[in-house]
Design an enzyme around this catalytic site. Structure first.
Site, mmCIF file in Angstrom:
data_model
loop_
_atom_site.group_PDB
_atom_site.id
_atom_site.type_symbol
_atom_site.label_atom_id
_atom_site.label_comp_id
_atom_site.label_asym_id
_atom_site.label_seq_id
_atom_site.Cartn_x
_atom_site.Cartn_y
_atom_site.Cartn_z
ATOM 1 C CG HIS A 1 -24.719 16.777 -2.831
ATOM 2 N ND1 HIS A 1 -24.669 15.723 -3.705
ATOM 3 C CD2 HIS A 1 -24.751 17.987 -3.148
ATOM 4 C CE1 HIS A 1 -24.393 16.451 -4.995
ATOM 5 N NE2 HIS A 1 -24.563 17.938 -4.575
ATOM 6 C CE LYS B 1 -2.385 -2.488 -0.382
ATOM 7 N NZ LYS B 1 -2.462 -4.122 -0.368
#
Ligand code: NAD
Length: 465
Positions: A438, A48
């Site tokens: 959002h 990673k």
């Protein structure tokens, strides 16, 4: 006398050891190398680290321009990238060491062999010692598989050595387009290698929904990976400067000259010389036979992680470790094997859990399906990460979510939100009533569950049958 001796200090072993100590048990954790196992030292964590570093390089060269950022003279310092990776490993292994000390877990350095139900032999620097214990947990993990006709050497390497190249190879062949093959191909192709993946199966990522695996294939080809399915490596020949790989696709032979070959064709359980012959049963895949609770045929010997059935995943090993220790302590802990998440850390990431549409069809189950593309997500568009989609399937009778597949930005994190809903029996309708912030890429999960019921807002819904 120990309450529990654990063999192996990877994410299966060390997590089990810490929980055992928390429960007040006397515990020892044995390892022949550094604490942390494959995951921390040569697997998940270093890969990673390089995946993240190489992605920054790729974005510098391929994405910044789109954002109005001109970058000249990008220079790659591979030594620095590698030493940063080593620092990350060191920080984490030091952390586990410190946790062992603060929890009073004995870390025992040496090679362990189980002599009988209650005795483990430890060999360290030609000294042999026998430790006594009430319970034993085997967490010895797995090793890369070597191919019969392609032996490992300096240039033909496994996943561990492929994280340690001292320069960027010009051309690489990766054998196996599975999890490790795709992650390592991503690292080296982003740093400049030309990478060809030779995959034996004629299907790409067969565990995924076919529509999603087609999207992934296209996206990776756009990124420059050449993925050849149905291919068989016949021979490799090396001279001082390169390796010639001969492979066939449907009887036709091809040749390719490369600097390195990375073999990523799976891993095998590490059980060699671990116990006296006949003490434990090994199945025909080389795995230690256990029941649903990781108990072997010897009631006080348990085995977890890559040495037993199920996916070879760090988090599966950790959860099994916790379950076993808690059962030894007398709790009734169990594990839901149907809810183990899977992630491939490419870019975008690939994440899935549970069943997909094809599997449900094969089972003859009455299901609903909803999907939503990242192209229709405002947040994905704003950050320029529009490849991929989310797909959710649920039971048509009771609306329980049966599976989720995500290919796209932050797929691993999006999947996890859906899995929390699955684990708690939240229906697709229930999930679609949750308020999502959002703009976030997580809204794709919300919209996929809305689409399942013909109620998605930001795409045209499929007509109901
Ligand atoms: P894998 O099973 O994911 O993929 C191996 C691939 O090699 C398969 O597609 C297989 O068809 C192919 N193959 C096998 N023999 C071949 C041959 N002779 N020629 C060409 N192709 C061949 O195995 P892996 O990628 O080696 O990973 C090993 C294990 O480690 C897996 O269980 C994986 O889940 C786990 N792992 C997980 C992660 C993660 O969670 N991100 C990362 C690394 C490893």
């Amino acid at each position: 006398m120990y309450d529990i001796l654990i063999i192996g200090s990877g994410p299966g072993g060390y997590v089990a050891a810490i929980r055992a100590a928390q429960l007040g048990l006397r515990v020892g954790c044995i390892d022949k190398s550094e604490v942390g196992g494959t995951c921390l030292n040569v697997g998940c964590i270093p890969s990673k680290s390089l995946l993240d570093s190489s992605l920054k390089h790729y974005h510098l060269l391929n994405q910044f321009e789109d954002h109005g950022l001109h970058v000249d003279g990008v220079q790659l310092d591979l030594d620095k990238m590698m030493s940063r990776k080593q620092d990350v490993i060191k920080q984490l292994t030091n952390g586990v060491d410190a946790l062992f000390k603060s929890n009073k877990v004995d870390f025992i350095s040496g090679i362990a062999k189980i002599k009988n139900r209650n005795e483990v032999e430890i060999i360290q620097d030609s000294k042999t010692e026998i430790l006594e214990t009430q319970n034993i947990i085997i967490a010895t993990g797995s090793n890369p598989i070597e191919l019969e006709n392609i032996k490992f050497d300096e240039n033909i390497v496994d996943s561990e050595k492929a994280l340690k190249f001292d320069r960027v190879p010009k051309k690489i062949v990766v054998i196996g387009a599975g999890v490790i093959g795709l992650e390592l191909s991503s690292v080296w192709s982003r740093l400049g290698s030309s990478v060809t993946l030779l995959e034996a199966q004629n299907e790409f990522l067969p565990m995924l929904d076919k529509r999603i695996s087609r999207q992934i294939f296209r996206e990776f080809e756009n990124q420059g990976l050449k993925i050849l399915l149905d291919s068989k490596v016949l021979e490799v020949q090396q001279d001082s400067s390169e390796i010639e790989v001969t492979y066939s696709i449907k009887e036709e032979e091809f040749k390719l000259k490369v600097e390195k070959i990375i073999v990523a064709v799976g891993r095998k359980a590490h059980t060699k010389d671990l116990f006296e012959d006949g003490l434990l049963e090994i199945d025909n895949h080389g795995l230690i036979t256990v029941d649903n609770f990781c108990q072997t045929s010897e009631k006080n010997i348990w085995a977890i992680g890559d040495v037993v059935r199920g996916p070879m995943l760090a988090h599966k090993a950790s959860e099994e470790g916790l379950m076993v220790v808690e059962r030894i302590f007398g709790k009734d802990t169990s594990l839901n094997y149907d809810h183990i998440p899977n992630v491939i850390y490419t870019h975008p990431e690939i994440a899935w859990v549970g069943l997909n549409e094809q599997q449900l069809k094969e089972k003859g189950k009455d299901y609903k399906v909803g999907s939503f593309p990242f192209l229709a997500s405002g947040r994905a568009l704003a950050s320029g990460e529009t490849a991929g989609s989310v797909q959710v399937v649920s039971d048509n009778d009771n609306d329980k979510i049966l599976g989720i597949q995500v290919f796209g930005p932050s797929a691993s994190e999006i999947l996890q939100q859906g899995l929390i809903a699955m684990d708690n029996g939240v229906t697709s309708k229930g999930l679609s009533k949750t308020i999502f912030s959002h703009p976030t890429v997580s809204e794709t999960l919300l919209e996929a569950t809305l689409a399942m019921n013909g109620e998605a807002i930001h795409i045209q819904n499929r007509k109901k049958k």
